[in-house]
Design a protein around this motif. Structure first.
Motif, PDB file in Angstrom:
ATOM      1  N   ARG A 197       3.494  17.134  49.026  1.00  0.00           N
ATOM      2  CA  ARG A 197       4.578  16.460  49.822  1.00  0.00           C
ATOM      3  C   ARG A 197       5.071  15.343  49.301  1.00  0.00           C
ATOM      4  O   ARG A 197       4.371  14.573  48.577  1.00  0.00           O
ATOM      5  CB  ARG A 197       4.137  16.307  51.202  1.00  0.00           C
ATOM      6  N   ARG A 198       6.287  14.813  49.525  1.00  0.00           N
ATOM      7  CA  ARG A 198       6.694  13.571  49.316  1.00  0.00           C
ATOM      8  C   ARG A 198       7.396  12.734  50.695  1.00  0.00           C
ATOM      9  O   ARG A 198       7.480  13.438  51.609  1.00  0.00           O
ATOM     10  CB  ARG A 198       7.841  13.643  48.392  1.00  0.00           C
ATOM     11  N   VAL A 199       7.401  11.311  50.569  1.00  0.00           N
ATOM     12  CA  VAL A 199       8.032  10.906  51.638  1.00  0.00           C
ATOM     13  C   VAL A 199       9.252  10.069  51.220  1.00  0.00           C
ATOM     14  O   VAL A 199       8.934   9.366  50.331  1.00  0.00           O
ATOM     15  CB  VAL A 199       6.764   9.737  52.187  1.00  0.00           C
ATOM     16  N   LEU A 200      10.335  10.277  52.100  1.00  0.00           N
ATOM     17  CA  LEU A 200      11.383   9.645  51.682  1.00  0.00           C
ATOM     18  C   LEU A 200      11.570   8.525  52.873  1.00  0.00           C
ATOM     19  O   LEU A 200      11.639   8.962  54.141  1.00  0.00           O
ATOM     20  CB  LEU A 200      12.669  10.511  51.744  1.00  0.00           C
ATOM     21  N   ARG A 201      11.644   7.444  52.543  1.00  0.00           N
ATOM     22  CA  ARG A 201      12.115   6.244  53.675  1.00  0.00           C
ATOM     23  C   ARG A 201      13.181   5.555  53.680  1.00  0.00           C
ATOM     24  O   ARG A 201      13.975   5.292  52.453  1.00  0.00           O
ATOM     25  CB  ARG A 201      11.109   5.149  53.292  1.00  0.00           C
ATOM     26  N   VAL A 202      13.854   5.563  54.746  1.00  0.00           N
ATOM     27  CA  VAL A 202      15.194   4.861  55.092  1.00  0.00           C
ATOM     28  C   VAL A 202      15.290   3.621  56.050  1.00  0.00           C
ATOM     29  O   VAL A 202      14.506   3.566  57.009  1.00  0.00           O
ATOM     30  CB  VAL A 202      16.375   5.848  55.408  1.00  0.00           C
ATOM     31  N   LEU A 203      15.505   2.664  55.403  1.00  0.00           N
ATOM     32  CA  LEU A 203      15.701   1.138  56.283  1.00  0.00           C
ATOM     33  C   LEU A 203      17.226   1.211  56.543  1.00  0.00           C
ATOM     34  O   LEU A 203      17.750   0.723  55.477  1.00  0.00           O
ATOM     35  CB  LEU A 203      14.842   0.155  55.542  1.00  0.00           C
ATOM     36  N   PHE A 204      17.447   0.840  57.917  1.00  0.00           N
ATOM     37  CA  PHE A 204      18.922   0.662  58.073  1.00  0.00           C
ATOM     38  C   PHE A 204      18.817  -0.926  58.200  1.00  0.00           C
ATOM     39  O   PHE A 204      18.149  -1.389  59.353  1.00  0.00           O
ATOM     40  CB  PHE A 204      19.380   1.195  59.248  1.00  0.00           C
ATOM     41  N   SER A 205      19.893  -1.724  57.716  1.00  0.00           N
ATOM     42  CA  SER A 205      20.075  -3.015  57.822  1.00  0.00           C
ATOM     43  C   SER A 205      20.698  -3.628  59.194  1.00  0.00           C
ATOM     44  O   SER A 205      21.298  -2.877  59.896  1.00  0.00           O
ATOM     45  CB  SER A 205      20.890  -3.945  56.689  1.00  0.00           C
ATOM     46  N   GLU A 206      20.687  -4.897  59.683  1.00  0.00           N
ATOM     47  CA  GLU A 206      21.363  -5.470  60.725  1.00  0.00           C
ATOM     48  C   GLU A 206      22.555  -6.311  60.296  1.00  0.00           C
ATOM     49  O   GLU A 206      22.169  -6.956  59.279  1.00  0.00           O
ATOM     50  CB  GLU A 206      20.437  -5.815  61.766  1.00  0.00           C
TER      51      GLU A 206
ATOM     52  N   ARG B 116      27.144   1.189  50.305  1.00  0.00           N
ATOM     53  CA  ARG B 116      27.660  -0.197  51.017  1.00  0.00           C
ATOM     54  C   ARG B 116      26.267  -1.131  51.288  1.00  0.00           C
ATOM     55  O   ARG B 116      26.681  -2.162  51.595  1.00  0.00           O
ATOM     56  CB  ARG B 116      28.473  -0.039  52.289  1.00  0.00           C
ATOM     57  N   MET B 117      25.259  -0.561  50.871  1.00  0.00           N
ATOM     58  CA  MET B 117      23.972  -1.286  51.029  1.00  0.00           C
ATOM     59  C   MET B 117      23.675  -1.894  52.526  1.00  0.00           C
ATOM     60  O   MET B 117      23.509  -2.956  52.777  1.00  0.00           O
ATOM     61  CB  MET B 117      24.036  -2.607  50.302  1.00  0.00           C
ATOM     62  N   THR B 118      24.093  -1.019  53.284  1.00  0.00           N
ATOM     63  CA  THR B 118      23.997  -1.197  55.015  1.00  0.00           C
ATOM     64  C   THR B 118      22.641  -0.474  55.091  1.00  0.00           C
ATOM     65  O   THR B 118      22.126  -0.491  56.353  1.00  0.00           O
ATOM     66  CB  THR B 118      24.888  -1.030  55.773  1.00  0.00           C
ATOM     67  N   ALA B 119      22.111   0.417  54.158  1.00  0.00           N
ATOM     68  CA  ALA B 119      20.933   1.178  54.377  1.00  0.00           C
ATOM     69  C   ALA B 119      20.181   1.251  52.972  1.00  0.00           C
ATOM     70  O   ALA B 119      20.954   1.217  51.892  1.00  0.00           O
ATOM     71  CB  ALA B 119      21.237   2.626  54.952  1.00  0.00           C
ATOM     72  N   PHE B 120      18.995   1.375  53.127  1.00  0.00           N
ATOM     73  CA  PHE B 120      18.129   1.242  51.631  1.00  0.00           C
ATOM     74  C   PHE B 120      17.128   2.490  51.795  1.00  0.00           C
ATOM     75  O   PHE B 120      16.538   2.808  52.917  1.00  0.00           O
ATOM     76  CB  PHE B 120      17.574  -0.055  51.499  1.00  0.00           C
ATOM     77  N   TRP B 121      16.914   3.255  50.841  1.00  0.00           N
ATOM     78  CA  TRP B 121      16.032   4.292  50.548  1.00  0.00           C
ATOM     79  C   TRP B 121      15.034   4.193  49.244  1.00  0.00           C
ATOM     80  O   TRP B 121      15.286   3.374  48.379  1.00  0.00           O
ATOM     81  CB  TRP B 121      16.862   5.622  50.679  1.00  0.00           C
ATOM     82  N   GLU B 122      13.906   4.625  49.813  1.00  0.00           N
ATOM     83  CA  GLU B 122      12.807   4.820  48.515  1.00  0.00           C
ATOM     84  C   GLU B 122      12.024   5.996  48.798  1.00  0.00           C
ATOM     85  O   GLU B 122      11.753   6.395  49.862  1.00  0.00           O
ATOM     86  CB  GLU B 122      12.123   3.384  48.518  1.00  0.00           C
ATOM     87  N   TRP B 123      11.476   6.460  47.644  1.00  0.00           N
ATOM     88  CA  TRP B 123      10.483   7.428  47.619  1.00  0.00           C
ATOM     89  C   TRP B 123       9.149   6.673  47.801  1.00  0.00           C
ATOM     90  O   TRP B 123       8.779   5.655  47.133  1.00  0.00           O
ATOM     91  CB  TRP B 123      10.407   8.385  46.275  1.00  0.00           C
TER      92      TRP B 123
END
Length: 166
Positions: free
Chosen positions: A88-97, A150-157
Motif C-alpha cells: 500500500r502507499r500513502v498520499l498526503r495532502v496539506l491545504f494552506s491557509e 495554484r499552490m493552495t494545497a500540496f501533496w506528497e507520497w
C-alpha cells in the motif's frame, strides 16, 4: 491531532483506519524526516508475541511506512524497522491557509469515499489517504488539481523517503 508538551509535538491518530478491539502503540521520532521535536504515535496490532506488529493507521508524517506494513517494535516503544511492506502507499495532502473560495476539501472527501479508499484527517487541513491500488486515484487527483496548481494545497507520497529510526 497534535499536542505540544515540553517542547515536543506529539501527533496522534484519533480515528485509525483499522481500529480493532486490542491495539498497541509505537512512537516514531520524526527527526530523520526533517521534523525535529516531533513524534508520531502509530496504532498497531500484534502479529506475534515477539515484538512484531502490523500498522493500523495511515501515517501523517512518518515516511516509508503505510497501513498494513509489518514492523518490529523496540524495547523503547518505538518502531525499529520495517519487516514487510504491505504494498500500500500513502498520499498526503496539506491545504494552506487562508482557504480559497473554491476550497476542494469536500470534493476530496467525496472522491476518496466514492473510490472506496480509507483516509485519516489531522485537523481539517491535513489528510493521509491509503492507496492500495493506484488505478482508483484519478478522481482523487482531479478533486484537488486546481488547488495544487495554484499552490493552495500540496501533496506528497509517504514512500518518497525510506523509513529510518535514526
Amino acid at each position: 491531532m497534535q499536542v505540544a508538551i515540553d517542547g515536543i509535538t506529539y501527533v496522534s491518530h484519533e480515528d485509525p483506519a483499522w481500529r480493532g478491539e486490542t491495539h498497541y502503540m509505537a512512537m516514531v521520532d520524526l527527526t530523520p524526516f526533517d521534523l525535529p521535536g516531533m513524534l508520531e504515535q502509530l496504532w498497531l496490532r500484534e502479529v506475534n508475541g515477539e515484538g512484531v506488529y502490523e500498522i493500523c493507521c495511515i501515517p501523517f508524517y512518518a515516511y516509508g511506512v503505510a497501513l498494513g506494513d509489518v514492523i518490529e517494535k523496540g524495547g523503547s516503544g518505538s518502531v525499529d524497522r520495517v519487516i514487510e511492506k504491505s504494498g500500500r502507499r500513502v498520499l498526503r495532502v496539506l491545504f494552506s491557509e487562508p482557504r480559497p473560495a473554491d476550497d476542494s476539501r469536500l470534493a476530496l472527501r467525496r472522491a476518496v469515499d466514492s473510490a472506496g479508499l480509507l483516509s485519516e484527517w489531522n485537523g481539517d487541513r491535513h489528510v493521509a489517504i491509503d492507496v492500495p491500488d493506484e488505478s482508483a486515484m484519478q478522481p482523487v487527483y482531479d478533486s484537488v488539481r486546481n488547488e495544487i496548481e495554484r499552490m493552495t494545497a500540496f501533496w506528497e507520497w509517504g514512500d518518497s523517503r525510506v523509513y529510518s529510526s535514526k
